[in-house]
Design a protein around this motif. Structure first.
Motif, short mmCIF file in Angstrom:
data_model
loop_
_atom_site.label_atom_id
_atom_site.label_comp_id
_atom_site.label_asym_id
_atom_site.label_seq_id
_atom_site.Cartn_x
_atom_site.Cartn_y
_atom_site.Cartn_z
N ASP A 129 9.20 12.19 3.31
CA ASP A 129 10.18 11.57 3.76
C ASP A 129 10.14 10.44 5.11
O ASP A 129 10.83 9.54 5.28
CB ASP A 129 11.82 11.87 3.66
N VAL A 130 9.34 11.13 6.05
CA VAL A 130 8.93 10.19 7.15
C VAL A 130 8.29 9.00 6.88
O VAL A 130 8.46 8.11 7.34
CB VAL A 130 7.95 11.15 7.96
N VAL A 131 7.47 8.76 5.70
CA VAL A 131 7.05 7.78 5.23
C VAL A 131 7.80 6.96 4.11
O VAL A 131 7.76 5.87 4.16
CB VAL A 131 5.49 8.14 4.85
N PHE A 132 8.38 7.89 3.48
CA PHE A 132 8.91 7.46 2.23
C PHE A 132 10.44 6.45 2.80
O PHE A 132 10.70 5.49 2.09
CB PHE A 132 9.35 8.21 1.37
N ASP A 133 10.81 6.89 3.79
CA ASP A 133 12.07 6.44 4.16
C ASP A 133 11.86 5.36 5.47
O ASP A 133 12.83 4.63 5.74
CB ASP A 133 13.08 7.39 4.84
N ASP A 134 10.65 5.20 5.62
CA ASP A 134 10.20 4.18 6.72
C ASP A 134 10.50 2.84 6.25
O ASP A 134 9.87 2.43 5.20
CB ASP A 134 8.92 4.46 7.09
N ALA A 135 10.97 1.90 6.96
CA ALA A 135 11.23 0.58 6.75
C ALA A 135 10.12 -0.32 6.40
O ALA A 135 10.09 -1.13 5.65
CB ALA A 135 12.13 -0.06 7.63
N ALA A 136 9.04 0.30 7.34
CA ALA A 136 7.48 -0.45 7.02
C ALA A 136 7.10 -0.23 5.44
O ALA A 136 6.25 -1.06 5.08
CB ALA A 136 6.53 0.41 7.88
N ARG A 137 7.71 0.70 4.54
CA ARG A 137 7.15 0.68 3.13
C ARG A 137 7.17 -0.64 2.49
O ARG A 137 6.53 -0.85 1.65
CB ARG A 137 7.99 1.82 2.53
N ARG A 138 8.24 -1.37 2.61
CA ARG A 138 8.70 -2.57 2.15
C ARG A 138 7.39 -3.61 2.10
O ARG A 138 7.06 -4.48 1.33
CB ARG A 138 9.91 -3.37 2.31
N LYS A 139 6.79 -3.52 3.55
CA LYS A 139 5.68 -4.59 3.71
C LYS A 139 4.26 -4.02 3.71
O LYS A 139 3.42 -4.74 4.13
CB LYS A 139 5.93 -5.10 4.93
N ALA A 140 4.23 -2.75 3.43
CA ALA A 140 2.92 -2.18 3.26
C ALA A 140 2.03 -2.80 2.34
O ALA A 140 2.39 -3.35 1.14
CB ALA A 140 3.00 -0.77 2.96
N THR A 141 0.56 -2.64 2.68
CA THR A 141 -0.40 -3.08 1.81
C THR A 141 -0.51 -2.44 0.38
O THR A 141 0.06 -1.12 0.57
CB THR A 141 -1.88 -3.04 2.36
N PRO A 142 -0.79 -2.81 -0.67
CA PRO A 142 -0.98 -2.12 -1.92
C PRO A 142 -1.73 -0.84 -1.74
O PRO A 142 -1.39 0.18 -2.35
CB PRO A 142 -1.83 -3.02 -2.88
N TYR A 143 -2.85 -0.80 -0.93
CA TYR A 143 -3.37 0.63 -0.65
C TYR A 143 -2.68 1.43 -0.17
O TYR A 143 -2.69 2.59 -0.49
CB TYR A 143 -4.63 -0.03 0.25
N THR A 144 -2.06 1.12 0.79
CA THR A 144 -1.09 2.00 1.27
C THR A 144 0.00 2.87 0.63
O THR A 144 0.32 3.75 0.51
CB THR A 144 -0.58 1.49 2.59
N LYS A 145 0.43 1.61 -0.31
CA LYS A 145 1.79 2.35 -1.20
C LYS A 145 0.65 3.09 -2.23
O LYS A 145 1.59 3.90 -2.80
CB LYS A 145 2.22 0.93 -1.95
N ALA A 146 -0.45 2.85 -2.55
CA ALA A 146 -1.00 4.00 -3.56
C ALA A 146 -1.10 5.11 -2.88
O ALA A 146 -0.90 6.09 -3.68
CB ALA A 146 -2.37 3.31 -3.74
N LEU A 147 -1.48 5.28 -1.75
CA LEU A 147 -1.59 6.54 -1.16
C LEU A 147 -0.23 7.35 -1.01
O LEU A 147 -0.13 8.24 -1.47
CB LEU A 147 -2.08 6.42 0.39
N LEU A 148 0.98 6.65 -0.79
CA LEU A 148 2.27 7.22 -0.84
C LEU A 148 2.66 7.62 -2.29
O LEU A 148 3.22 8.53 -2.29
CB LEU A 148 3.22 6.05 -0.11
N ALA A 149 2.40 6.77 -3.18
CA ALA A 149 2.62 7.32 -4.79
C ALA A 149 2.00 8.72 -4.87
O ALA A 149 2.42 9.60 -5.53
CB ALA A 149 2.19 6.11 -5.30
N MET A 150 0.83 8.71 -4.57
CA MET A 150 -0.09 9.99 -4.92
C MET A 150 0.31 10.99 -4.14
O MET A 150 0.13 11.96 -4.56
CB MET A 150 -1.52 9.64 -4.57
N ALA A 151 0.88 10.70 -2.90
CA ALA A 151 1.62 11.85 -2.24
C ALA A 151 2.88 12.44 -2.71
O ALA A 151 2.89 13.71 -2.81
CB ALA A 151 1.63 11.51 -0.48
N LEU A 152 3.49 11.63 -3.28
CA LEU A 152 4.77 11.99 -3.98
C LEU A 152 4.73 12.73 -5.16
O LEU A 152 4.97 13.47 -5.44
CB LEU A 152 5.65 10.64 -4.43
#
Length: 206
Positions: A129-152
């Motif tokens: 949740d430290v990264v999932f709830d971070d407002a920076a998620r909305r502006k993250a690059t696709p690469y970064t979002k892919a990392l988050l999706a895999m972590a989840l």
């Protein structure tokens, strides 16, 4: 890690596809992996992490990078010193525990959390949740979002992972060869590279 990770990825691919390596390639892979792991063991710092050298400061990215390699080695049925990976996971967890939403490089934070989720999913659950709830998620690059999706996905939060993947698909582009992704900004970091970005997005979708 430059030689170890490709060798591990190739070994795992052969295993997953049920393909047989010829004897010469097997010996070469084993030699590269054995030498690489030995070097990583030697470079581990007293705090369990890794830097760029043996006696420099422990670096968050390098520690995550090495833990990823050790986790991949175990997946490929390579014998890894358990105390080394345990200490590495502990060092990574300690650094992640210090992270706060809105502070620091968002890509690096997602990378660290993804590696921990891959290597020790039960321990990663409290930090995602430290990264999932971070407002920076909305502006993250696709690469970064892919990392988050895999972590989840690694920690069993499939619905949240799906919401991130849907955002990824909206950012995809298409040509005659299929889907691909590009970061809006340009630079030399891996999360800005279109080839690596598309590879990680495809990995998240798989």
């Amino acid at each position: 890690m430059g030689k170890v990770l490709p060798a591990l990825a190739a070994t795992k691919a052969f295993q997953k596809l049920g393909l047989e390596m010829d004897t010469g390639l097997q010996h070469k892979m084993r030699r590269v992996i054995k030498a690489g792991l030995k070097r990583l063991y030697e470079l581990q710092h007293k705090d369990g992490g890794w830097g760029w050298w043996k006696k420099d400061r422990t670096d968050a990215f390098m520690t995550a990078y090495v833990v990823l390699g050790l986790a991949m080695a175990k997946e490929a049925d390579v014998v890894v010193k358990q105390d080394v990976i345990n200490r590495g996971i502990g060092a990574l967890e300690l650094m992640i525990n210090r992270l706060r939403p809105g502070k620091g490089n968002y890509n690096r934070k997602c990378y660290m959390v993804w590696v921990l989720a891959k290597a020790a999913p039960d321990r990663a659950k409290r930090y995602v949740d430290v990264v999932f709830d971070d407002a920076a998620r909305r502006k993250a690059t696709p690469y970064t979002k892919a990392l988050l999706a895999m972590a989840l996905l690694h920690i069993g939060r499939d619905k949240d992972a799906l919401s991130v993947v849907k955002a990824l698909l909206k950012e995809s582009q298409r040509d005659e060869k299929g889907l691909f992704w590009r970061a809006a900004e340009r630079g030399y970091r891996r999360y800005l590279d279109p080839v690596e970005t598309t590879a990680y997005c495809a990995r998240a979708l798989v």
